[in-house]
Design a protein around this motif. Structure first.
Motif, mmCIF file in Angstrom:
data_model
loop_
_atom_site.group_PDB
_atom_site.id
_atom_site.type_symbol
_atom_site.label_atom_id
_atom_site.label_comp_id
_atom_site.label_asym_id
_atom_site.label_seq_id
_atom_site.Cartn_x
_atom_site.Cartn_y
_atom_site.Cartn_z
ATOM 1 N N TYR A 89 -0.528 14.645 -2.939
ATOM 2 C CA TYR A 89 -0.730 13.602 -3.661
ATOM 3 C C TYR A 89 0.275 12.375 -3.267
ATOM 4 N N LEU A 90 1.356 12.340 -2.934
ATOM 5 C CA LEU A 90 2.237 11.687 -2.393
ATOM 6 C C LEU A 90 1.721 11.272 -1.061
ATOM 7 N N GLY A 91 1.198 12.039 -0.072
ATOM 8 C CA GLY A 91 0.921 11.656 1.261
ATOM 9 C C GLY A 91 -0.203 10.456 1.015
ATOM 10 N N VAL A 92 -1.254 11.006 -0.026
ATOM 11 C CA VAL A 92 -2.120 10.221 -0.072
ATOM 12 C C VAL A 92 -1.726 8.678 -0.622
ATOM 13 N N TYR A 93 -0.715 8.980 -1.459
ATOM 14 C CA TYR A 93 -0.205 7.545 -1.938
ATOM 15 C C TYR A 93 0.538 6.615 -1.077
ATOM 16 N N TYR A 94 1.086 7.161 -0.235
ATOM 17 C CA TYR A 94 1.924 6.431 0.910
ATOM 18 C C TYR A 94 0.669 6.086 2.050
ATOM 19 N N MET A 123 -1.489 1.194 -4.821
ATOM 20 C CA MET A 123 -1.027 0.826 -3.571
ATOM 21 C C MET A 123 -1.692 0.232 -2.482
ATOM 22 N N PHE A 124 -3.030 0.595 -2.567
ATOM 23 C CA PHE A 124 -3.973 -0.013 -1.487
ATOM 24 C C PHE A 124 -4.018 -1.115 -1.824
ATOM 25 N N PHE A 168 6.391 1.319 -6.560
ATOM 26 C CA PHE A 168 7.198 1.768 -5.551
ATOM 27 C C PHE A 168 8.165 2.982 -6.236
ATOM 28 N N THR A 169 8.945 2.667 -7.281
ATOM 29 C CA THR A 169 9.555 3.670 -7.872
ATOM 30 C C THR A 169 9.160 4.324 -8.819
ATOM 31 N N LEU A 170 8.529 3.733 -9.866
ATOM 32 C CA LEU A 170 7.993 4.735 -10.952
ATOM 33 C C LEU A 170 6.661 5.598 -10.932
ATOM 34 N N GLY A 171 5.927 4.926 -9.740
ATOM 35 C CA GLY A 171 4.540 5.473 -9.375
ATOM 36 C C GLY A 171 4.932 6.882 -8.680
ATOM 37 N N VAL A 172 5.876 6.884 -7.809
ATOM 38 C CA VAL A 172 6.162 8.109 -7.119
ATOM 39 C C VAL A 172 6.668 9.246 -7.879
ATOM 40 N N THR A 173 7.452 8.833 -8.985
ATOM 41 C CA THR A 173 8.094 9.729 -9.849
ATOM 42 C C THR A 173 7.162 10.554 -10.675
ATOM 43 N N MET A 220 -2.276 5.400 1.244
ATOM 44 C CA MET A 220 -2.944 4.231 0.876
ATOM 45 C C MET A 220 -2.109 2.731 1.004
ATOM 46 N N ALA A 221 -0.895 3.047 0.845
ATOM 47 C CA ALA A 221 0.030 1.668 0.985
ATOM 48 C C ALA A 221 -0.026 1.126 2.478
ATOM 49 N N ILE A 222 -0.199 2.219 3.590
ATOM 50 C CA ILE A 222 -0.490 1.754 4.904
ATOM 51 C C ILE A 222 -1.727 1.348 5.261
ATOM 52 N N ILE A 223 -2.717 1.948 4.756
ATOM 53 C CA ILE A 223 -4.109 1.589 5.056
ATOM 54 C C ILE A 223 -4.632 0.223 4.436
ATOM 55 N N GLY A 224 -3.803 -0.430 3.172
ATOM 56 C CA GLY A 224 -4.093 -1.444 2.651
ATOM 57 C C GLY A 224 -3.824 -2.659 3.386
ATOM 58 N N PRO A 225 -2.788 -2.915 3.978
ATOM 59 C CA PRO A 225 -2.305 -3.846 4.581
ATOM 60 C C PRO A 225 -3.435 -4.137 5.951
ATOM 61 N N ALA A 226 -3.694 -3.017 6.652
ATOM 62 C CA ALA A 226 -4.447 -2.963 7.664
ATOM 63 C C ALA A 226 -5.978 -3.498 7.254
ATOM 64 N N VAL A 227 -6.298 -2.920 6.212
ATOM 65 C CA VAL A 227 -8.013 -3.508 5.573
ATOM 66 C C VAL A 227 -7.669 -5.054 5.127
ATOM 67 N N GLY A 228 -6.466 -5.464 4.714
ATOM 68 C CA GLY A 228 -6.372 -6.975 4.412
ATOM 69 C C GLY A 228 -6.255 -7.758 5.517
ATOM 70 N N TYR A 229 -5.791 -7.147 6.957
ATOM 71 C CA TYR A 229 -5.833 -8.010 7.912
ATOM 72 C C TYR A 229 -7.187 -8.434 8.483
ATOM 73 N N VAL A 230 -7.969 -7.256 8.412
ATOM 74 C CA VAL A 230 -9.224 -7.107 8.835
ATOM 75 C C VAL A 230 -10.299 -8.267 7.869
ATOM 76 N N ILE A 231 -10.248 -7.759 6.660
ATOM 77 C CA ILE A 231 -10.966 -8.577 5.669
ATOM 78 C C ILE A 231 -10.391 -10.366 5.811
ATOM 79 N N SER A 232 -9.155 -10.501 5.740
ATOM 80 C CA SER A 232 -8.628 -11.780 5.753
ATOM 81 C C SER A 232 -9.214 -12.623 6.974
ATOM 82 N N GLY A 233 -9.132 -11.759 8.265
ATOM 83 C CA GLY A 233 -9.552 -12.232 9.592
ATOM 84 C C GLY A 233 -11.022 -12.632 9.368
ATOM 85 N N GLN A 234 -12.021 -12.029 8.697
ATOM 86 C CA GLN A 234 -13.350 -12.323 8.607
ATOM 87 C C GLN A 234 -13.395 -13.410 7.889
#
Length: 192
Positions: free
Chosen positions: A156-161, A1-2, A137-142, A163-177
């Protein structure tokens, strides 16, 4: 997800305007590219959930194929950069039409190469990204819910979700650089 969030919701959203300028795309075309992920996710969500959730189906195998599709989508998204020639930034002078008393000619249209056909490669890449992300999004959670204890499932689901939130934030920072690096850094000196 990250990684899915980093690539699809982070990096691509940051570079979409750069791609628009680099390949001479219209905003409606880049809008089509951006929506390709959602179109494929929507189209694949029900079949992937149904067939991947069957008793004899292997959820990790479905998720693995999804990750492979996302990798192919990322390679396809990078492909136009290697298929076209080196990038030549247009200057403001080349976009000025020269007025003559007898005729009018514009030099910018003759010099520029039409690269808008690349929109279909970008769209295909986003379709692959969307189709590949749908099992996550579907099978990973189940799969997580079925294979961990009830007590630890929420962790585990908290960590999973998360990572789904942190991934785009890190993507914005890396891509901006990464946007600070010239497009064809090995071929062209941007200061010349």
């Amino acid at each position: 997800m990250f990684v899915a969030g980093l690539v699809v919701n982070g990096c691509i959203n940051v570079v979409i305007t750069t791609i628009e300028k680099r390949f001479g795309l219209r905003s409606s075309q880049t809008g089509l590219v951006a929506s390709g992920y959602d179109i494929a996710s929507f189209a694949c969500l029900v079949p992937v959930t149904y067939f991947g959730g069957r008793i004899n189906a292997s959820k990790p195998r479905w998720i693995g194929w999804g990750v492979i599709l996302m990798g192919l989508g990322s390679l396809t998204f990078a492909l136009p950069h290697f298929l076209v020639g080196p990038y030549r930034a247009s200057s403001a002078v080349s976009n000025v039409c020269l007025n003559n008393s007898t005729n009018r000619e514009c030099s910018s249209d003759a010099d520029e190469e039409n690269l808008s056909w690349n929109v279909w490669l970008f769209f295909l890449a986003q379709l692959l990204h969307g189709a590949g992300a749908s099992p996550l999004f579907t099978l990973g959670v189940t799969y997580i819910d079925e294979n961990v204890s009830k007590k630890m499932s929420s962790v585990y689901l908290g960590v999973y979700y998360t990572m789904a939130i942190i991934g785009p934030a890190v993507g914005y920072v890396i891509s901006g650089q990464l946007l600070l690096i010239y497009t064809d850094f090995l071929l062209v000196d941007p200061l010349s």
